[in-house]
Design a protein around this motif. Structure first.
Motif, PDB file in Angstrom:
ATOM      1  N   TYR A  36       9.605   8.828  -1.113  1.00 21.23           N
ATOM      2  CA  TYR A  36       8.862   9.365   0.015  1.00 21.23           C
ATOM      3  C   TYR A  36       7.652   8.541   0.435  1.00 21.23           C
ATOM      4  O   TYR A  36       7.010   8.873   1.417  1.00 21.23           O
ATOM      5  CB  TYR A  36       8.410  10.794  -0.298  1.00 21.23           C
ATOM      6  CG  TYR A  36       9.571  11.756  -0.271  1.00 21.23           C
ATOM      7  CD1 TYR A  36      10.057  12.231   0.938  1.00 21.23           C
ATOM      8  CD2 TYR A  36      10.187  12.161  -1.439  1.00 21.23           C
ATOM      9  CE1 TYR A  36      11.135  13.104   0.975  1.00 21.23           C
ATOM     10  CE2 TYR A  36      11.270  13.032  -1.407  1.00 21.23           C
ATOM     11  CZ  TYR A  36      11.731  13.499  -0.201  1.00 21.23           C
ATOM     12  OH  TYR A  36      12.797  14.353  -0.162  1.00 21.23           O
ATOM     13  N   ASP A  37       7.328   7.484  -0.284  1.00 23.48           N
ATOM     14  CA  ASP A  37       6.142   6.724   0.049  1.00 23.48           C
ATOM     15  C   ASP A  37       6.502   5.253   0.188  1.00 23.48           C
ATOM     16  O   ASP A  37       7.142   4.705  -0.717  1.00 23.48           O
ATOM     17  CB  ASP A  37       5.080   6.919  -1.038  1.00 23.48           C
ATOM     18  CG  ASP A  37       3.736   6.320  -0.684  1.00 23.48           C
ATOM     19  OD1 ASP A  37       3.426   6.234   0.508  1.00 23.48           O
ATOM     20  OD2 ASP A  37       3.000   5.937  -1.613  1.00 23.48           O
ATOM     21  N   PRO A  38       6.233   4.577   1.277  1.00 25.24           N
ATOM     22  CA  PRO A  38       5.358   4.998   2.358  1.00 25.24           C
ATOM     23  C   PRO A  38       6.038   5.928   3.368  1.00 25.24           C
ATOM     24  O   PRO A  38       5.374   6.718   4.025  1.00 25.24           O
ATOM     25  CB  PRO A  38       4.949   3.691   3.019  1.00 25.24           C
ATOM     26  CG  PRO A  38       6.070   2.751   2.747  1.00 25.24           C
ATOM     27  CD  PRO A  38       6.648   3.183   1.424  1.00 25.24           C
ATOM     28  N   ASP A  39       7.363   5.853   3.508  1.00 23.93           N
ATOM     29  CA  ASP A  39       8.121   6.748   4.382  1.00 23.93           C
ATOM     30  C   ASP A  39       9.378   7.164   3.629  1.00 23.93           C
ATOM     31  O   ASP A  39       9.820   6.469   2.722  1.00 23.93           O
ATOM     32  CB  ASP A  39       8.533   6.030   5.681  1.00 23.93           C
ATOM     33  CG  ASP A  39       7.336   5.660   6.536  1.00 23.93           C
ATOM     34  OD1 ASP A  39       6.519   6.556   6.821  1.00 23.93           O
ATOM     35  OD2 ASP A  39       7.228   4.468   6.907  1.00 23.93           O
ATOM     36  N   PRO A  40       9.994   8.294   4.003  1.00 20.43           N
ATOM     37  CA  PRO A  40      11.241   8.676   3.320  1.00 20.43           C
ATOM     38  C   PRO A  40      12.310   7.590   3.445  1.00 20.43           C
ATOM     39  O   PRO A  40      12.539   7.047   4.528  1.00 20.43           O
ATOM     40  CB  PRO A  40      11.671   9.953   4.046  1.00 20.43           C
ATOM     41  CG  PRO A  40      10.416  10.493   4.647  1.00 20.43           C
ATOM     42  CD  PRO A  40       9.588   9.285   4.996  1.00 20.43           C
ATOM     43  N   ASP A  41      12.919   7.245   2.309  1.00 31.25           N
ATOM     44  CA  ASP A  41      13.936   6.211   2.258  1.00 31.25           C
ATOM     45  C   ASP A  41      14.946   6.604   1.191  1.00 31.25           C
ATOM     46  O   ASP A  41      14.585   6.739   0.020  1.00 31.25           O
ATOM     47  CB  ASP A  41      13.297   4.858   1.911  1.00 31.25           C
ATOM     48  CG  ASP A  41      14.282   3.701   1.947  1.00 31.25           C
ATOM     49  OD1 ASP A  41      15.277   3.776   2.701  1.00 31.25           O
ATOM     50  OD2 ASP A  41      14.045   2.716   1.222  1.00 31.25           O
ATOM     51  N   ILE A  42      16.200   6.797   1.584  1.00 30.88           N
ATOM     52  CA  ILE A  42      17.248   7.156   0.629  1.00 30.88           C
ATOM     53  C   ILE A  42      17.819   5.868   0.051  1.00 30.88           C
ATOM     54  O   ILE A  42      18.162   4.945   0.794  1.00 30.88           O
ATOM     55  CB  ILE A  42      18.326   8.027   1.293  1.00 30.88           C
ATOM     56  CG1 ILE A  42      17.674   9.358   1.723  1.00 30.88           C
ATOM     57  CG2 ILE A  42      19.491   8.263   0.334  1.00 30.88           C
ATOM     58  CD1 ILE A  42      18.585  10.309   2.441  1.00 30.88           C
ATOM     59  N   GLN A  43      17.898   5.831  -1.277  1.00 30.85           N
ATOM     60  CA  GLN A  43      18.248   4.609  -1.984  1.00 30.85           C
ATOM     61  C   GLN A  43      19.223   4.879  -3.117  1.00 30.85           C
ATOM     62  O   GLN A  43      19.320   6.007  -3.612  1.00 30.85           O
ATOM     63  CB  GLN A  43      16.989   3.989  -2.617  1.00 30.85           C
ATOM     64  CG  GLN A  43      15.843   3.805  -1.680  1.00 30.85           C
ATOM     65  CD  GLN A  43      14.540   3.525  -2.428  1.00 30.85           C
ATOM     66  OE1 GLN A  43      14.424   3.715  -3.630  1.00 30.85           O
ATOM     67  NE2 GLN A  43      13.553   3.062  -1.687  1.00 30.85           N
ATOM     68  N   LEU A  44      19.879   3.803  -3.569  1.00 28.21           N
ATOM     69  CA  LEU A  44      20.572   3.869  -4.846  1.00 28.21           C
ATOM     70  C   LEU A  44      19.506   3.893  -5.931  1.00 28.21           C
ATOM     71  O   LEU A  44      18.529   3.147  -5.844  1.00 28.21           O
ATOM     72  CB  LEU A  44      21.473   2.647  -5.050  1.00 28.21           C
ATOM     73  CG  LEU A  44      22.629   2.458  -4.087  1.00 28.21           C
ATOM     74  CD1 LEU A  44      23.406   1.187  -4.438  1.00 28.21           C
ATOM     75  CD2 LEU A  44      23.550   3.662  -4.095  1.00 28.21           C
ATOM     76  N   PRO A  45      19.654   4.738  -6.941  1.00 28.51           N
ATOM     77  CA  PRO A  45      18.678   4.725  -8.030  1.00 28.51           C
ATOM     78  C   PRO A  45      18.688   3.372  -8.725  1.00 28.51           C
ATOM     79  O   PRO A  45      19.748   2.792  -8.971  1.00 28.51           O
ATOM     80  CB  PRO A  45      19.172   5.819  -8.975  1.00 28.51           C
ATOM     81  CG  PRO A  45      20.078   6.671  -8.160  1.00 28.51           C
ATOM     82  CD  PRO A  45      20.669   5.765  -7.119  1.00 28.51           C
ATOM     83  N   GLY A  46      17.514   2.878  -9.021  1.00 28.93           N
ATOM     84  CA  GLY A  46      17.411   1.609  -9.714  1.00 28.93           C
ATOM     85  C   GLY A  46      16.101   0.930  -9.414  1.00 28.93           C
ATOM     86  O   GLY A  46      15.231   1.473  -8.737  1.00 28.93           O
ATOM     87  N   SER A  52      25.935   6.225   5.579  1.00 33.47           N
ATOM     88  CA  SER A  52      25.025   6.216   6.732  1.00 33.47           C
ATOM     89  C   SER A  52      23.598   6.603   6.349  1.00 33.47           C
ATOM     90  O   SER A  52      22.662   6.285   7.080  1.00 33.47           O
ATOM     91  CB  SER A  52      25.540   7.153   7.825  1.00 33.47           C
ATOM     92  OG  SER A  52      25.567   8.486   7.360  1.00 33.47           O
ATOM     93  N   GLN A  53      23.400   7.251   5.216  1.00 31.82           N
ATOM     94  CA  GLN A  53      22.065   7.707   4.824  1.00 31.82           C
ATOM     95  C   GLN A  53      21.265   6.660   4.054  1.00 31.82           C
ATOM     96  O   GLN A  53      20.036   6.680   4.084  1.00 31.82           O
ATOM     97  CB  GLN A  53      22.167   8.975   3.976  1.00 31.82           C
ATOM     98  CG  GLN A  53      22.672  10.168   4.731  1.00 31.82           C
ATOM     99  CD  GLN A  53      22.880  11.382   3.833  1.00 31.82           C
ATOM    100  OE1 GLN A  53      22.783  11.309   2.616  1.00 31.82           O
ATOM    101  NE2 GLN A  53      23.175  12.506   4.451  1.00 31.82           N
ATOM    102  N   LEU A  54      21.951   5.768   3.358  1.00 40.58           N
ATOM    103  CA  LEU A  54      21.246   4.776   2.549  1.00 40.58           C
ATOM    104  C   LEU A  54      20.411   3.856   3.432  1.00 40.58           C
ATOM    105  O   LEU A  54      20.835   3.455   4.510  1.00 40.58           O
ATOM    106  CB  LEU A  54      22.235   3.977   1.709  1.00 40.58           C
ATOM    107  CG  LEU A  54      22.806   4.762   0.525  1.00 40.58           C
ATOM    108  CD1 LEU A  54      24.084   4.119   0.003  1.00 40.58           C
ATOM    109  CD2 LEU A  54      21.762   4.896  -0.578  1.00 40.58           C
ATOM    110  N   GLY A  55      19.235   3.530   2.945  1.00 44.65           N
ATOM    111  CA  GLY A  55      18.251   2.842   3.764  1.00 44.65           C
ATOM    112  C   GLY A  55      18.399   1.347   3.904  1.00 44.65           C
ATOM    113  O   GLY A  55      17.770   0.759   4.769  1.00 44.65           O
ATOM    114  N   ASN A  56      19.204   0.692   3.067  1.00 35.35           N
ATOM    115  CA  ASN A  56      19.324  -0.747   3.261  1.00 35.35           C
ATOM    116  C   ASN A  56      20.797  -1.143   3.360  1.00 35.35           C
ATOM    117  O   ASN A  56      21.666  -0.484   2.799  1.00 35.35           O
ATOM    118  CB  ASN A  56      18.555  -1.548   2.198  1.00 35.35           C
ATOM    119  CG  ASN A  56      19.281  -1.709   0.906  1.00 35.35           C
ATOM    120  OD1 ASN A  56      20.312  -2.375   0.826  1.00 35.35           O
ATOM    121  ND2 ASN A  56      18.739  -1.112  -0.145  1.00 35.35           N
TER     122      ASN A  56
END
Length: 150
Positions: free
Chosen positions: A37-47, A129-133
């Motif tokens: 959530y910081d600096p902005d919400p970003d959905i990622q693969l854990p790691g 589609s949700q993942l940020g990169n």
């Protein structure tokens, strides 16, 4: 050659090489992801980054636990990519070498320990589609095509 996703490196800029490990965690048609959530919400693969002197698999277990609170088993190397990014939390420009694994989420042990992270489950088809990169999206799509998550 390692595939690059995202922006090319800027000429003349020094990038610190930053190896990291990331997990695709499929279960019952869903993926376990993390939202930072910081600096902005970003959905990622854990790691995240592999610490100096640390091996990739212990780093993978540590990072997944820190960001999701889950334990994992049977990690298998799935791919690798690189991206050139600014990392504001470290105030540095990095060439991130992202080693992607597929693992089985076993059990939620605790809430995420990593500040500003939340573990989320999402349908495998929606994760792309949700993942940020774009690198994360590419490997999630590859895994979906293999129907590994069922």
């Amino acid at each position: 050659m390692i595939r690059r996703f995202g922006e090319p490196p800027e000429p003349g800029r020094h990038y610190h090489r930053r190896p990291g490990v990331y997990a695709l965690l499929p279960r019952n048609g869903q993926f376990l992801l993390t939202c930072q959530y910081d600096p902005d919400p970003d959905i990622q693969l854990p790691g995240g980054g592999i610490d100096p002197g640390e091996s990739p698999l212990p780093a993978l277990h540590r990072e997944v636990h820190e960001e999701t609170g889950w334990s994992i088993s049977t990690p298998q190397k799935f791919g690798i990519f690189r991206r050139f990014v600014y990392m504001p939390e470290y105030d540095l420009w990095a060439e991130k070498l992202c080693h992607i694994y597929v693992a089985r989420p076993v059990q939620r042990i605790a809430p995420p320990r990593e500040k500003n992270h939340e573990a989320i489950w999402t349908d495998a088809s929606d994760a792309v589609s949700q993942l940020g990169n774009p690198g994360d999206r590419f490997f999630a799509a590859q895994l979906n095509r293999l129907k590994w998550h069922r």
